[in-house]
Structure formats: structure tokens, C-alpha cells
Design a protein around this motif. Sequence first.
Motif, PDB file in Angstrom:
ATOM      1  N   CYS A 161       4.599 -11.484  23.388  1.00 23.90           N
ATOM      2  CA  CYS A 161       4.955 -10.585  22.806  1.00 23.90           C
ATOM      3  C   CYS A 161       4.530  -9.195  21.705  1.00 23.90           C
ATOM      4  N   GLY A 162       3.716  -9.747  20.981  1.00 24.65           N
ATOM      5  CA  GLY A 162       2.910  -9.487  19.985  1.00 24.65           C
ATOM      6  C   GLY A 162       1.921  -8.084  20.647  1.00 24.65           C
ATOM      7  N   ALA A 163       1.816  -8.181  22.007  1.00 24.79           N
ATOM      8  CA  ALA A 163       0.765  -7.098  22.575  1.00 24.79           C
ATOM      9  C   ALA A 163       2.412  -6.030  23.455  1.00 24.79           C
ATOM     10  N   LEU A 164       3.290  -6.606  23.547  1.00 27.83           N
ATOM     11  CA  LEU A 164       4.749  -5.354  24.165  1.00 27.83           C
ATOM     12  C   LEU A 164       5.178  -5.013  22.824  1.00 27.83           C
ATOM     13  N   THR A 165       5.067  -5.187  21.255  1.00 31.99           N
ATOM     14  CA  THR A 165       5.386  -4.765  21.032  1.00 31.99           C
ATOM     15  C   THR A 165       4.380  -3.936  19.997  1.00 31.99           C
ATOM     16  N   THR A 166       4.671  -2.996  18.981  1.00 32.65           N
ATOM     17  CA  THR A 166       3.845  -1.773  19.050  1.00 32.65           C
ATOM     18  C   THR A 166       4.291  -1.703  17.479  1.00 32.65           C
ATOM     19  N   TYR A 167       3.934  -1.631  16.205  1.00 26.43           N
ATOM     20  CA  TYR A 167       4.015  -1.649  14.646  1.00 26.43           C
ATOM     21  C   TYR A 167       3.492  -0.025  14.938  1.00 26.43           C
ATOM     22  N   SER A 168       2.216   0.215  15.253  1.00 27.49           N
ATOM     23  CA  SER A 168       1.351   0.918  14.585  1.00 27.49           C
ATOM     24  C   SER A 168       1.997   2.330  15.486  1.00 27.49           C
ATOM     25  N   VAL A 212      12.601   0.544  23.489  1.00 28.48           N
ATOM     26  CA  VAL A 212      13.118  -0.612  23.820  1.00 28.48           C
ATOM     27  C   VAL A 212      11.515  -1.421  23.885  1.00 28.48           C
ATOM     28  N   VAL A 213      10.795  -1.368  23.433  1.00 29.80           N
ATOM     29  CA  VAL A 213       9.094  -2.698  24.423  1.00 29.80           C
ATOM     30  C   VAL A 213       9.838  -3.389  22.386  1.00 29.80           C
ATOM     31  N   ASN A 214      10.102  -2.144  21.434  1.00 32.52           N
ATOM     32  CA  ASN A 214       9.990  -3.344  19.656  1.00 32.52           C
ATOM     33  C   ASN A 214      11.662  -4.189  20.149  1.00 32.52           C
ATOM     34  N   ALA A 226       0.710  -6.045  27.317  1.00 37.57           N
ATOM     35  CA  ALA A 226      -0.616  -4.718  26.560  1.00 37.57           C
ATOM     36  C   ALA A 226       0.130  -3.670  27.561  1.00 37.57           C
ATOM     37  N   PRO A 227       0.383  -4.271  29.120  1.00 37.49           N
ATOM     38  CA  PRO A 227       0.436  -3.298  30.506  1.00 37.49           C
ATOM     39  C   PRO A 227       1.737  -2.768  30.471  1.00 37.49           C
ATOM     40  N   LEU A 228       2.637  -4.080  29.485  1.00 42.26           N
ATOM     41  CA  LEU A 228       3.857  -4.211  30.504  1.00 42.26           C
ATOM     42  C   LEU A 228       4.271  -2.948  29.159  1.00 42.26           C
ATOM     43  N   ARG A 229       3.661  -2.711  27.874  1.00 39.89           N
ATOM     44  CA  ARG A 229       4.005  -1.947  27.864  1.00 39.89           C
ATOM     45  C   ARG A 229       3.975  -0.229  27.552  1.00 39.89           C
ATOM     46  N   TYR A 230       3.213  -0.736  28.493  1.00 41.89           N
ATOM     47  CA  TYR A 230       2.423   0.940  28.826  1.00 41.89           C
ATOM     48  C   TYR A 230       3.198   1.737  29.829  1.00 41.89           C
ATOM     49  N   LEU A 231       3.602   0.612  30.794  1.00 46.52           N
ATOM     50  CA  LEU A 231       4.587   0.772  31.978  1.00 46.52           C
ATOM     51  C   LEU A 231       5.665   1.277  31.230  1.00 46.52           C
TER      52      LEU A 231
END
Length: 119
Positions: free
Chosen positions: A68-75, A38-40, A14-19
Motif C-alpha cells: 500500500c505504501g508503494a501503491l499510493t503516492t502523496y508526493s 485511483v491508486v490513492n 510501485a509497478p502497479l501504480r505506474y501501470l
Amino acid sequence: MTLLLVALGAAAGAPLRYLTDRFFQVRYGPAFPWGTLVVNVAGSFALGLVLAVPLGPGVVALLGTGFCGALTTYSTFSWETLTLARRGEIVTAIGYPLLSITAGLGAAHLGGALAQLVS
């Protein structure tokens, strides 16, 4: 124990996605959701790798479900697509999901193929 592994993986993803999202917004602005794309795609590649090699259920929970679940974001992907449509950017609102899904599927396939090649 599995719940803890999922939480640990998510605590990194999750923090990696945010950054990543912040990195792309600072450099390219908010007009197109480059960070989410990019994260997806990267998460799809990583999940392809994780699921194509024989790993124990704890490692799959940590890396696959958690990280992977926290890195990617469908919502966020869905919300950004709706936002593009509401702003009247119809071509982008249609192209963004097509690009995301195509690149994500390709990345997952590539990750799986790479994992099988090296294992």
C-alpha cells in the motif's frame, strides 16, 4: 526479515501504480491526474482492510507498509496539485485535493468496515 517483506510488497505496489497511471493517461489524457486519484483511493481501501483484520506483523509489513505504501503516492499528488494551480486551473487545483482526501478517507473507512464484517 521485515525489511525484506516491505521491499517485496513495494516491488508489487510501485509497478502497479505506474501501470494504473499509464492506463488512465492513455485513455483520458494528462489533463486530470486520474491515475493518482485511483491508486490513492484503492490503496486507502486496501490499507483499511489490512489494518482492520488481525494479521501478523510480517503480513502488515508486506501488504500495508510495502504494497500500500508503494501503491499510493502523496508526493505525486502534491506535485500534480501544484501543477494544476500553476496552469491556472484553480477550481481543479482545489477540487482535486478535496476529492482525493474525501474519497481516500471514505475508502479507508469502507475497507475497515468490510474487513470487520467478514472477519
